[in-house]
Motif scaffolding. Structure first.
Motif, PDB file in Angstrom:
ATOM      1  N   GLY A   1       0.845  -1.194   0.000  1.00 48.50           N
ATOM      2  CA  GLY A   1       0.000   0.000   0.000  1.00 48.50           C
ATOM      3  C   GLY A   1       0.876   1.238   0.000  1.00 48.50           C
ATOM      4  O   GLY A   1       2.055   1.160   0.338  1.00 48.50           O
ATOM      5  N   GLY A   2       0.305   2.365  -0.394  1.00 46.37           N
ATOM      6  CA  GLY A   2       1.089   3.592  -0.515  1.00 46.37           C
ATOM      7  C   GLY A   2       0.593   4.717   0.364  1.00 46.37           C
ATOM      8  O   GLY A   2      -0.503   4.656   0.933  1.00 46.37           O
ATOM      9  N   ALA A   3       1.419   5.734   0.467  1.00 50.03           N
ATOM     10  CA  ALA A   3       1.071   6.897   1.285  1.00 50.03           C
ATOM     11  C   ALA A   3       1.601   8.166   0.665  1.00 50.03           C
ATOM     12  O   ALA A   3       2.586   8.149  -0.075  1.00 50.03           O
ATOM     13  CB  ALA A   3       1.657   6.736   2.685  1.00 50.03           C
ATOM     14  N   GLN A   4       0.914   9.246   0.977  1.00 50.86           N
ATOM     15  CA  GLN A   4       1.477  10.547   0.659  1.00 50.86           C
ATOM     16  C   GLN A   4       1.138  11.474   1.801  1.00 50.86           C
ATOM     17  O   GLN A   4       0.200  11.208   2.556  1.00 50.86           O
ATOM     18  CB  GLN A   4       0.907  11.088  -0.655  1.00 50.86           C
ATOM     19  N   TRP A   5       1.913  12.506   1.954  1.00 54.64           N
ATOM     20  CA  TRP A   5       1.589  13.470   3.019  1.00 54.64           C
ATOM     21  C   TRP A   5       2.017  14.854   2.562  1.00 54.64           C
ATOM     22  O   TRP A   5       3.081  15.033   1.980  1.00 54.64           O
ATOM     23  CB  TRP A   5       2.266  13.093   4.329  1.00 54.64           C
ATOM     24  N   PHE A   6       1.155  15.815   2.857  1.00 56.64           N
ATOM     25  CA  PHE A   6       1.477  17.200   2.526  1.00 56.64           C
ATOM     26  C   PHE A   6       2.546  17.706   3.492  1.00 56.64           C
ATOM     27  O   PHE A   6       2.668  17.238   4.616  1.00 56.64           O
ATOM     28  CB  PHE A   6       0.219  18.053   2.632  1.00 56.64           C
ATOM     29  N   ASN A   7       3.356  18.639   3.034  1.00 58.28           N
ATOM     30  CA  ASN A   7       4.395  19.221   3.884  1.00 58.28           C
ATOM     31  C   ASN A   7       4.111  20.708   4.003  1.00 58.28           C
ATOM     32  O   ASN A   7       4.389  21.484   3.092  1.00 58.28           O
ATOM     33  CB  ASN A   7       5.782  18.987   3.241  1.00 58.28           C
ATOM     34  N   VAL A   8       3.521  21.094   5.122  1.00 56.56           N
ATOM     35  CA  VAL A   8       3.107  22.495   5.253  1.00 56.56           C
ATOM     36  C   VAL A   8       4.269  23.369   5.688  1.00 56.56           C
ATOM     37  O   VAL A   8       5.278  22.912   6.210  1.00 56.56           O
ATOM     38  CB  VAL A   8       1.971  22.647   6.291  1.00 56.56           C
TER      39      VAL A   8
ATOM     40  N   VAL B   1      21.162  34.538  21.390  1.00 54.14           N
ATOM     41  CA  VAL B   1      20.719  34.757  20.020  1.00 54.14           C
ATOM     42  C   VAL B   1      19.371  34.057  19.857  1.00 54.14           C
ATOM     43  O   VAL B   1      18.976  33.259  20.689  1.00 54.14           O
ATOM     44  CB  VAL B   1      21.723  34.192  18.985  1.00 54.14           C
ATOM     45  N   THR B   2      18.699  34.394  18.779  1.00 54.68           N
ATOM     46  CA  THR B   2      17.423  33.727  18.506  1.00 54.68           C
ATOM     47  C   THR B   2      17.465  33.118  17.107  1.00 54.68           C
ATOM     48  O   THR B   2      18.382  33.383  16.320  1.00 54.68           O
ATOM     49  CB  THR B   2      16.243  34.711  18.576  1.00 54.68           C
ATOM     50  N   GLY B   3      16.438  32.315  16.839  1.00 59.86           N
ATOM     51  CA  GLY B   3      16.313  31.723  15.504  1.00 59.86           C
ATOM     52  C   GLY B   3      14.864  31.733  15.087  1.00 59.86           C
ATOM     53  O   GLY B   3      13.964  31.694  15.931  1.00 59.86           O
ATOM     54  N   LYS B   4      14.671  31.812  13.787  1.00 58.53           N
ATOM     55  CA  LYS B   4      13.310  31.652  13.259  1.00 58.53           C
ATOM     56  C   LYS B   4      13.395  31.007  11.891  1.00 58.53           C
ATOM     57  O   LYS B   4      14.481  30.708  11.395  1.00 58.53           O
ATOM     58  CB  LYS B   4      12.603  33.000  13.222  1.00 58.53           C
ATOM     59  N   HIS B   5      12.242  30.820  11.287  1.00 63.69           N
ATOM     60  CA  HIS B   5      12.201  30.129  10.010  1.00 63.69           C
ATOM     61  C   HIS B   5      13.233  30.693   9.031  1.00 63.69           C
ATOM     62  O   HIS B   5      13.327  31.892   8.854  1.00 63.69           O
ATOM     63  CB  HIS B   5      10.795  30.283   9.410  1.00 63.69           C
ATOM     64  N   ASN B   6      13.965  29.808   8.404  1.00 66.31           N
ATOM     65  CA  ASN B   6      15.002  30.219   7.467  1.00 66.31           C
ATOM     66  C   ASN B   6      14.876  29.400   6.199  1.00 66.31           C
ATOM     67  O   ASN B   6      15.065  28.171   6.209  1.00 66.31           O
ATOM     68  CB  ASN B   6      16.373  30.007   8.120  1.00 66.31           C
ATOM     69  N   ARG B   7      14.549  30.038   5.117  1.00 64.87           N
ATOM     70  CA  ARG B   7      14.271  29.335   3.854  1.00 64.87           C
ATOM     71  C   ARG B   7      15.429  28.463   3.398  1.00 64.87           C
ATOM     72  O   ARG B   7      15.224  27.422   2.773  1.00 64.87           O
ATOM     73  CB  ARG B   7      13.942  30.386   2.769  1.00 64.87           C
ATOM     74  N   ASP B   8      16.654  28.874   3.701  1.00 62.40           N
ATOM     75  CA  ASP B   8      17.822  28.089   3.265  1.00 62.40           C
ATOM     76  C   ASP B   8      17.802  26.670   3.810  1.00 62.40           C
ATOM     77  O   ASP B   8      18.366  25.762   3.215  1.00 62.40           O
ATOM     78  CB  ASP B   8      19.130  28.741   3.769  1.00 62.40           C
ATOM     79  N   PHE B   9      17.165  26.498   4.947  1.00 64.73           N
ATOM     80  CA  PHE B   9      17.234  25.190   5.600  1.00 64.73           C
ATOM     81  C   PHE B   9      15.929  24.430   5.501  1.00 64.73           C
ATOM     82  O   PHE B   9      15.723  23.439   6.186  1.00 64.73           O
ATOM     83  CB  PHE B   9      17.609  25.364   7.082  1.00 64.73           C
ATOM     84  N   TRP B  10      15.025  24.898   4.657  1.00 63.93           N
ATOM     85  CA  TRP B  10      13.712  24.290   4.595  1.00 63.93           C
ATOM     86  C   TRP B  10      13.732  23.005   3.783  1.00 63.93           C
ATOM     87  O   TRP B  10      14.381  22.922   2.755  1.00 63.93           O
ATOM     88  CB  TRP B  10      12.747  25.292   3.948  1.00 63.93           C
ATOM     89  N   GLY B  11      13.022  22.009   4.229  1.00 67.47           N
ATOM     90  CA  GLY B  11      12.918  20.755   3.484  1.00 67.47           C
ATOM     91  C   GLY B  11      11.817  20.847   2.454  1.00 67.47           C
ATOM     92  O   GLY B  11      10.689  21.204   2.785  1.00 67.47           O
ATOM     93  N   ASP B  12      12.129  20.536   1.230  1.00 69.01           N
ATOM     94  CA  ASP B  12      11.121  20.613   0.179  1.00 69.01           C
ATOM     95  C   ASP B  12      10.573  19.239  -0.153  1.00 69.01           C
ATOM     96  O   ASP B  12      11.154  18.220   0.179  1.00 69.01           O
ATOM     97  CB  ASP B  12      11.732  21.222  -1.091  1.00 69.01           C
ATOM     98  N   GLY B  13       9.466  19.244  -0.866  1.00 64.84           N
ATOM     99  CA  GLY B  13       8.932  17.986  -1.380  1.00 64.84           C
ATOM    100  C   GLY B  13       7.836  17.436  -0.490  1.00 64.84           C
ATOM    101  O   GLY B  13       7.605  17.906   0.613  1.00 64.84           O
ATOM    102  N   THR B  14       7.166  16.431  -1.010  1.00 68.75           N
ATOM    103  CA  THR B  14       6.104  15.774  -0.248  1.00 68.75           C
ATOM    104  C   THR B  14       6.688  14.533   0.423  1.00 68.75           C
ATOM    105  O   THR B  14       7.865  14.214   0.254  1.00 68.75           O
ATOM    106  CB  THR B  14       4.960  15.350  -1.160  1.00 68.75           C
ATOM    107  N   SER B  15       5.858  13.873   1.172  1.00 66.32           N
ATOM    108  CA  SER B  15       6.334  12.710   1.929  1.00 66.32           C
ATOM    109  C   SER B  15       5.699  11.446   1.392  1.00 66.32           C
ATOM    110  O   SER B  15       4.870  10.827   2.032  1.00 66.32           O
ATOM    111  CB  SER B  15       6.003  12.900   3.408  1.00 66.32           C
ATOM    112  N   ASP B  16       6.114  11.079   0.201  1.00 61.04           N
ATOM    113  CA  ASP B  16       5.607   9.834  -0.374  1.00 61.04           C
ATOM    114  C   ASP B  16       6.190   8.630   0.345  1.00 61.04           C
ATOM    115  O   ASP B  16       7.312   8.677   0.828  1.00 61.04           O
ATOM    116  CB  ASP B  16       6.003   9.746  -1.853  1.00 61.04           C
TER     117      ASP B  16
END
Lengths: 320, 687
Positions: free
Chosen positions: B388-395, B528-543
């Motif tokens: 069986g298969g799966a997919q998951w959205f990556n928000v 120091v603080t951190g927040k969302h950083n596009r350089d380190f974002w994981g792309d793609g779906t979770s098939d």
């Protein structure tokens, strides 16, 4: 759980005293703890018998064996003597519950445990066994209830050890009011139409002091089937023993008492060696008079399979 | 200047709090017993439906230790477990004694416990739809029509829903078993009126949250109100029975499918009707069927069947396991009728290129070549394979991170995120360690407190995914802060230095370690603080795909899952053990859903007969198959993908297909119990 008074007896006269004062008996307390937490126990005073000498151990006794009621399931499971001379019992003990429970649960407690029926165990249902006016399994969810017997209560007896001991013609030594008597285990358990409030003939204040198998069986085997491999009560089980020159067949987890099948034994009369055909016939006979309820007919097939496999297994044959 | 961006993460360290968890030293909300604590609990309706005819409360109110007892005698109660009132007392026993002392007479009604009694089949299509369908079926070479049923599954969190509130009037400490620290904070702010740091949510250890533990819930409100009223800390902890009855569940389903296909294996379309078996009012249902494959032209309808039971709540991949069981079973029924291999058939109708490759890999890992034709084996124990298969959205999402560097070089990372079992402290610590080339003796993590920066809820499988970029951002900022100190020490600019493997290096050949650079700090610590950083974002779906190998005992009907392969897209791993944990946990929950779990209602008075862990069966250690966790990630993945939910979606379908392959007959109902297997064998319908 309900608060309760707790005493520890270190000799049997202490127990007698406590019983006179209304204390109920607790061995390791595996089932007592459940009954307290579920608030179905009527007792609020318990006396522990765990420290009493002479109630624990597995000893040869002539051609038989004597097992103290405080012997744990683990001790029975790991006993070399029983592994060799009575494998059905050792195997049944080894399959029960979990390692943690087996380390504490006692043979006596296992035989005397109250039923697992989910109507009995729940406060919401005032069933027959608790003094109410109906058995809720009849029109209810009886998937795990009895497939033998005509009621009025349709529990199954959940002891893993009882069927093997009944198959081996075991006896209990019971002490009551200073007197000791011997009772055949086969007649100790009572059907609901004879005794609705309990599952056996043990009187209030009586203490099981020994479990005796007068003659170790020549061959024996135990087969059980569970939905879960981990920690579950069997759907059906069978203990068989070849003792005193004949086969004895006792089903477990399918009736309010360990269910001895004379019909199966009749098929096996005079037979020493089990063939696949004989095992099938005996298995058919064992379930011929089953009276399943509305939701548990499938357990008849499981009971039949348990008988078939136990016979072949006991005789050293391939059984699956 | 670039940080240490490891390509391969071979981190097999156990999570930092493993010792606390395994030894029992970890204090969960249910373990909190502040001094002078009081207890609060709900009184619950014991039957399916009805009203209170009369109630005498005096004896109950007089039980020693009872502080208050209230009962609503007007409401029409709709399910077993429905809240009727509450008790506050000095001890838990006093509460049970008080409830036992209630003298209540009920007017009981029968209630609805059997969904089949309220199921009339799929609704009639409209004239247009009927026309559309008839055209599809006319074009088809094969048509398969089947109905599938799934059970109600209760969340069964090991730590029940609970809340301990110490309300001091102008401030409050709240211990919460929650999967959303920031959401819980918002809910408690509404209940108490407190804000900012006068209100603190403590949620360092959470014993399970599968979708039902987002906000304070009734127990949070009860604890907060009682604590405020009596000026004492208050525990509101549900017992196991309440947990099964009234904290949510995965709805059941009856799914009708009639699908057409051509002989070369392409699906054309057909009819899908999903009816979800929900609680006492319609809503919160939904099956994700169809999904994954190119089903063609589908006429789809959906509705709910209410039962006299507690309402559903989101449950790990809501809607997907139910839908997957049905559609994956249908895929195998179609492929069998077409005489096409089930894996090939899926690839032919796939919507995802990634999954096409995963099918091939998974088939290899399970040993698909050993799969025999359906029902072709002799003998009592037969083996089957299914998939069986799966997919998951990556928000997307944001997360805040606080990071303190001490002059010793020690680093402390703080995120307000709960840990429902993800291993949040491992995520926090190991992400920073990896980014900075430091080891765990340098970096510690603190999680699960609302005083720390807000992070994502554990919902949608987002914690690791959303936290990682923010943690890397914080680590990057920490590196820059010390980099400036090193640069200043060497009299160069930031452009003249690099940082790699725990060392700052200048163009001129000078170097100093992380600790040495920190030692030059003028203050004892810097933040120091951190927040969302596009350089380190994981792309793609979770098939993902799963393959199952099962053994079935034909004489007893008992099914044992022997091996399950999970090939799942995961993005860049942070910690191998916690990642494997997600794969294992999802599969285990899937095996349990496929074979064991079932919320059972008594047909007479409607109580749940198996509201404990003896009757409600969950897979234990001996029930587990060998699980092969195959991480599917690319070398250029920079961040994590969502994993927690896709890994539980396809298991039941894969197992059902494996059972059908083994037996040659199909069970179309979950759980696949010995009873159902024996009935299927007896009926003899071919798969």
């Amino acid at each position: 759980m309900k608060p309760f008074e707790y005493a520890i007896a270190d000799n049997s006269s202490g127990v007698t005293e406590a019983i006179k004062r209304g204390y109920a008996i607790k061995a390791s307390g595996i089932d007592v703890l459940d009954l307290l937490k579920e608030r179905i126990t009527k007792s609020d005073k318990y006396v522990s018998i765990e420290k009493i000498d002479g109630l624990r151990g597995i000893e040869r006794d002539g051609g038989g064996v004597e097992i103290g009621p405080l012997t744990t399931l683990r001790e029975i499971a790991e006993s070399e003597l029983l592994a060799d001379a009575f494998p059905a019992l050792a195997h049944a003990a080894a399959e029960a519950a979990t390692p943690q429970i087996r380390a504490r649960a006692t043979a006596g407690g296992n035989l005397l445990q109250r039923p697992r029926c989910w109507y009995y165990r729940s406060n919401e249902y005032n069933c027959l066994k608790k003094g109410g006016d109906r058995c809720y399994a009849v029109d209810g969810d009886n998937t795990y209830h009895a497939i033998f017997g005509d009621g009025p209560c349709h529990i199954i007896h959940s002891s893993s050890l009882a069927p093997s001991l009944v198959a081996a013609d075991a006896e209990l030594e019971i002490e009551h009011r200073g007197e000791s008597k011997t009772v055949k285990l086969g007649s100790f358990f009572e059907m609901p139409d004879r005794n609705i409030y309990n599952e056996n003939s043990l009187r209030l204040g009586a203490l099981v002091t020994a479990i005796r198998v007068p003659r170790l069986p020549k061959k024996s085997a135990w087969i059980e089937f569970r939905e879960k491999a981990s920690f579950d009560w069997p759907l059906a089980a069978c203990a068989v023993a070849h003792t005193g020159g004949s086969w004895r067949v006792v089903l477990g987890m399918v009736a309010p008492i360990p269910w001895r099948s004379e019909a199966a034994e009749a098929i096996l009369s005079g037979i020493d060696s089990i063939t696949p055909e004989i095992a099938e016939q005996a298995a058919d006979a064992a379930v011929a008079d089953a009276s399943p309820m509305s939701m548990n007919g499938y357990r008849v097939k499981l009971a039949r399979a348990a008988v078939r496999r136990a016979l072949l297994h006991a005789d050293g044959k391939e059984f699956v | 200047m670039v940080a240490n961006n490891n390509v391969a993460m071979e981190n097999t360290l156990p999570r930092p709090d493993v010792r606390e968890k395994v030894t029992g030293a970890a204090r969960y909300t249910a373990d909190q017993f502040p001094g002078n604590v009081i207890y609060a609990r709900y009184i619950r309706f014991p039957f399916a439906q009805g009203k209170i005819a009369s109630a005498k409360l005096d004896r109950a109110r007089k039980v020693p230790g009872v502080l208050e007892l209230e009962l609503d005698t007007d409401t029409e109660y709709q399910y077993c477990g429905h809240r009727m009132g509450h008790v506050v007392a000095e001890s838990s026993d006093a509460i049970y004694d008080a409830i036992a002392a209630l003298n209540i007479k009920y007017d009981i009604e029968k209630g609805r416990n059997d969904p089949k009694k309220f199921y009339d089949g799929p609704p009639e299509p409209s004239a247009d739809e009927a026309q559309q369908l008839s055209e599809i079926y006319d074009k088809a070479d094969v048509v398969v029509e089947s109905s599938y049923e799934t059970q109600i599954q209760t969340h069964s969190s090991l730590e029940t829903h609970c809340c301990v509130v110490d309300h001091k009037g102008d401030s409050a400490d709240v211990w919460a078993s929650t999967q959303a620290v920031s959401g819980y904070y918002g809910g408690m702010r509404g209940i108490t009126g407190l804000k900012d740091s006068t209100l603190t949510i403590h949620s360092e250890f959470v014993g399970g949250g599968f979708g039902s533990k987002f906000g304070p819930g009734p127990e949070g409100r009860l604890a907060a109100d009682s604590s405020k009223k009596y000026g004492r800390p208050c525990r509101a902890v549900l017992d196991r029975r309440e947990e099964h009855l009234d904290t949510g569940n995965r709805p059941g389903s009856i799914q009708y499918m009639k699908i057409a296909a051509t002989k070369d294996g392409k699906m054309l379309g057909g009819r899908v009707d999903c009816q979800s078996v929900v609680g006492w009012q319609p809503g919160r249902g939904g099956c994700r069927n169809p999904s994954l494959y190119e089903f063609g032209d589908i006429v789809r309808t959906e509705s709910d069947i209410p039962l006299s039971a507690g309402l559903p709540a989101a449950f790990r991949a809501p809607g997907f396991p139910q839908g997957s069981f049905a559609l994956e079973s249908m895929m195998d029924e179609l492929s069998a009728k077409l005489a096409i291999d089930p894996v090939e058939f899926r690839i032919l109708n796939e919507t995802s290129n990634r999954r096409k490759k995963q099918w091939t890999r998974g088939a290899e890992l399970i040993g698909w070549k050993d799969r025999k034709p359906d029902g072709s084996q002799n003998g009592t124990i037969v083996t089957g394979y299914g998939c069986g298969g799966a997919q998951w959205f990556n928000v997307s999402g944001d997360c805040g991170v606080d990071c303190t560097i001490y002059r010793s070089g020690d680093v402390e990372v703080r995120v307000g995120i709960q840990d429902i079992g993800t291993g949040t402290s491992a995520v926090a610590v190991d992400t920073v360690c990896d980014h900075l080339g430091l080891t765990r003796d340098v970096v510690t993590g603190k999680v699960g407190n609302s005083d720390y920066p807000n992070g994502p809820a554990s919902g949608g499988s987002t914690v690791t995914r959303v936290a990682v970029p923010a943690l890397k951002d914080a680590a990057q900022n920490a590196m820059k802060a010390l980099g400036e100190i090193a640069a200043k020490e060497w009299g160069v600019t930031m452009r003249d230095i690099a940082y790699k493997d725990g060392q700052f290096r200048s163009r001129g050949g000078e170097s100093m370690s992380w600790r040495e650079a920190a030692g030059l700090m003028s203050d004892e610590k810097l933040s120091v603080t951190g927040k969302h950083n596009r350089d380190f974002w994981g792309d793609g779906t979770s098939d993902g795909v799963q393959f199952a190998k099962v053994e079935v005992d034909r004489e007893t009907g008992i099914v044992r899952a022997k091996k399950i392969v999970v090939v799942q897209a995961c993005g860049k791993p942070v910690n191998r053990l916690t990642l494997e944990n997600q794969y294992y946990g999802g599969v285990i929950q899937g095996v349990s859903y496929a074979l064991l779990e079932d919320r059972r209602l008594d047909p007479q008075v409607g109580g749940m007969v198996n509201a404990d862990f003896l009757g409600y069966k969950i897979a234990g250690s001996l029930d587990l198959p060998e699980i092969v966790a195959d991480f599917d990630w690319n070398e250029d993945d920079t961040g994590a993908r969502s994993v927690g939910e896709p890994v539980t979606i396809p298991t039941s379908g894969a197992i059902a297909n494996a059972v059908a392959n083994a037996l040659g007959v199909r069970v179309r109902s979950l759980p696949i119990t010995p009873q159902r297997v024996l009935e299927a064998i007896e009926k003899g319908g071919k798969s």
